[in-house]
Design a protein around this motif. Structure first.
Motif, short mmCIF file in Angstrom:
data_model
loop_
_atom_site.label_atom_id
_atom_site.label_comp_id
_atom_site.label_asym_id
_atom_site.label_seq_id
_atom_site.Cartn_x
_atom_site.Cartn_y
_atom_site.Cartn_z
N UNK A 1 -14.83 30.79 -41.17
CA UNK A 1 -15.50 31.99 -40.66
C UNK A 1 -16.20 31.76 -39.31
N UNK A 2 -15.80 30.74 -38.58
CA UNK A 2 -16.49 30.40 -37.33
C UNK A 2 -16.02 31.30 -36.19
N UNK A 3 -16.97 31.72 -35.38
CA UNK A 3 -16.66 32.49 -34.17
C UNK A 3 -16.71 31.50 -33.00
N UNK A 4 -15.59 31.30 -32.32
CA UNK A 4 -15.58 30.31 -31.23
C UNK A 4 -16.58 30.62 -30.12
N UNK A 5 -16.85 31.91 -29.87
CA UNK A 5 -17.83 32.24 -28.84
C UNK A 5 -19.23 31.78 -29.26
N UNK A 6 -19.54 31.89 -30.54
CA UNK A 6 -20.83 31.40 -31.04
C UNK A 6 -20.95 29.89 -30.81
N UNK A 7 -19.86 29.18 -31.07
CA UNK A 7 -19.86 27.72 -30.88
C UNK A 7 -20.08 27.39 -29.40
N UNK A 8 -19.40 28.11 -28.51
CA UNK A 8 -19.57 27.88 -27.08
C UNK A 8 -21.00 28.19 -26.63
N UNK A 9 -21.58 29.25 -27.18
CA UNK A 9 -22.96 29.59 -26.84
C UNK A 9 -23.93 28.50 -27.30
N UNK A 10 -23.69 27.96 -28.50
CA UNK A 10 -24.53 26.87 -29.00
C UNK A 10 -24.42 25.66 -28.07
N UNK A 11 -23.21 25.34 -27.66
CA UNK A 11 -23.02 24.21 -26.75
C UNK A 11 -23.71 24.47 -25.41
N UNK A 12 -23.66 25.72 -24.96
CA UNK A 12 -24.35 26.07 -23.71
C UNK A 12 -25.84 25.84 -23.83
N UNK A 13 -26.40 26.20 -24.97
CA UNK A 13 -27.82 25.94 -25.20
C UNK A 13 -28.12 24.46 -25.21
N UNK A 14 -27.24 23.68 -25.82
CA UNK A 14 -27.42 22.23 -25.85
C UNK A 14 -27.40 21.66 -24.43
N UNK A 15 -26.48 22.16 -23.62
CA UNK A 15 -26.39 21.66 -22.24
C UNK A 15 -27.67 21.96 -21.49
N UNK A 16 -28.23 23.13 -21.70
CA UNK A 16 -29.47 23.53 -21.04
C UNK A 16 -30.61 22.62 -21.47
N UNK A 17 -30.70 22.36 -22.77
CA UNK A 17 -31.76 21.50 -23.31
C UNK A 17 -31.59 20.07 -22.80
N UNK A 18 -30.38 19.55 -22.89
CA UNK A 18 -30.13 18.15 -22.52
C UNK A 18 -30.32 17.90 -21.03
N UNK A 19 -30.14 18.94 -20.22
CA UNK A 19 -30.28 18.79 -18.78
C UNK A 19 -31.70 18.37 -18.40
N UNK A 20 -32.68 18.83 -19.15
CA UNK A 20 -34.07 18.54 -18.84
C UNK A 20 -34.60 17.28 -19.53
N UNK A 21 -33.80 16.67 -20.36
CA UNK A 21 -34.25 15.50 -21.12
C UNK A 21 -33.62 14.23 -20.54
N UNK A 22 -34.33 13.15 -20.64
CA UNK A 22 -33.84 11.88 -20.10
C UNK A 22 -33.24 11.01 -21.20
N UNK A 23 -32.92 11.60 -22.34
CA UNK A 23 -32.37 10.84 -23.45
C UNK A 23 -30.85 10.77 -23.33
N UNK A 24 -30.29 9.59 -23.15
CA UNK A 24 -28.85 9.48 -22.94
C UNK A 24 -28.01 9.90 -24.15
N UNK A 25 -28.53 9.77 -25.35
CA UNK A 25 -27.72 10.10 -26.53
C UNK A 25 -28.05 11.48 -27.11
N UNK A 26 -28.87 12.28 -26.42
CA UNK A 26 -29.26 13.58 -26.94
C UNK A 26 -28.05 14.49 -27.12
#
Length: 189
Positions: free
Chosen positions: A150-175
């Motif tokens: 039941x997965x919506x691929x656009x939802x998955x892409x949006x979640x990944x976009x949020x992760x990219x935004x969060x990870x951009x500001x963090x200095x953690x290499x494995x985040x």
């Protein structure tokens, strides 16, 4: 066997220069953002600055070409990963590539925003291609019993976009990797 004509060799050389410029520009925009040095891009691509300007007379045209190229490569990667990796591994590998793509895109964000205001079709076309690529990977993993159906691929892409935004500001290499694993765990059957 047919000999390569001078015109064909020139075209092949021009294509190689074009490809090297796009790869160098993608690296530069990811590392240095929108102010990346065009001279540095030309140097990295091992061409003269005149070659860069002949092919891409403005920074905006270079950004658009990089965006189109990187988006196309990411969409194409989904099929290649499906053919070479088990379904869930292919999903995870593509998610990693998607986050790398977003880091390149963030370096071009300001220029892309202006471009998208005049060409909504480009944004929508890219989104459709990436949703389709993601959908194929998710469907293969669901058919293998590894992910929910039941997965919506656009939802998955949006979640990944949020992760990219969060990870951009963090200095953690494995985040990024931890966030991908967290998301995949939430997508499992």
């Amino acid at each position: 066997m047919c000999a390569v004509t001078e015109e064909q060799a020139l075209r092949a050389d021009a294509r190689a220069n074009h490809d090297r410029l796009l790869e160098a520009a993608a690296r530069a925009f990811a590392a240095d953002g929108p102010g990346a040095s065009l001279r540095g891009i030309a140097r990295d691509a091992e061409v003269g600055i005149a070659t860069l300007y002949r092919r891409f007379p403005t920074r905006e045209l270079l950004v658009e070409a990089v965006y189109r190229n990187e988006s196309g490569r990411l969409a194409d990667a989904a099929e290649q990963l499906r053919e070479t990796l088990p379904p869930l591994e292919a999903v995870i590998a593509w998610m990693r590539q998607f986050l790398e793509y977003l880091s390149t895109k963030s370096g071009m964000a300001e220029t892309l925003r202006l471009l998208f205001t005049t060409d909504q079709g480009l944004r929508l076309q890219t989104r459709a291609a990436l949703v389709e690529a993601c959908a194929g990977l998710l469907e293969a993993a669901a058919d293998a019993g590894q992910l929910r159906h039941d997965l919506d691929p656009l939802d998955v892409l949006m979640a990944l976009g949020g992760f990219a935004f969060i990870a951009e500001d963090q200095a953690e290499p494995d985040l990024r990797e931890r966030l991908i694993r967290l998301l995949v765990d939430g997508l499992r059957v």
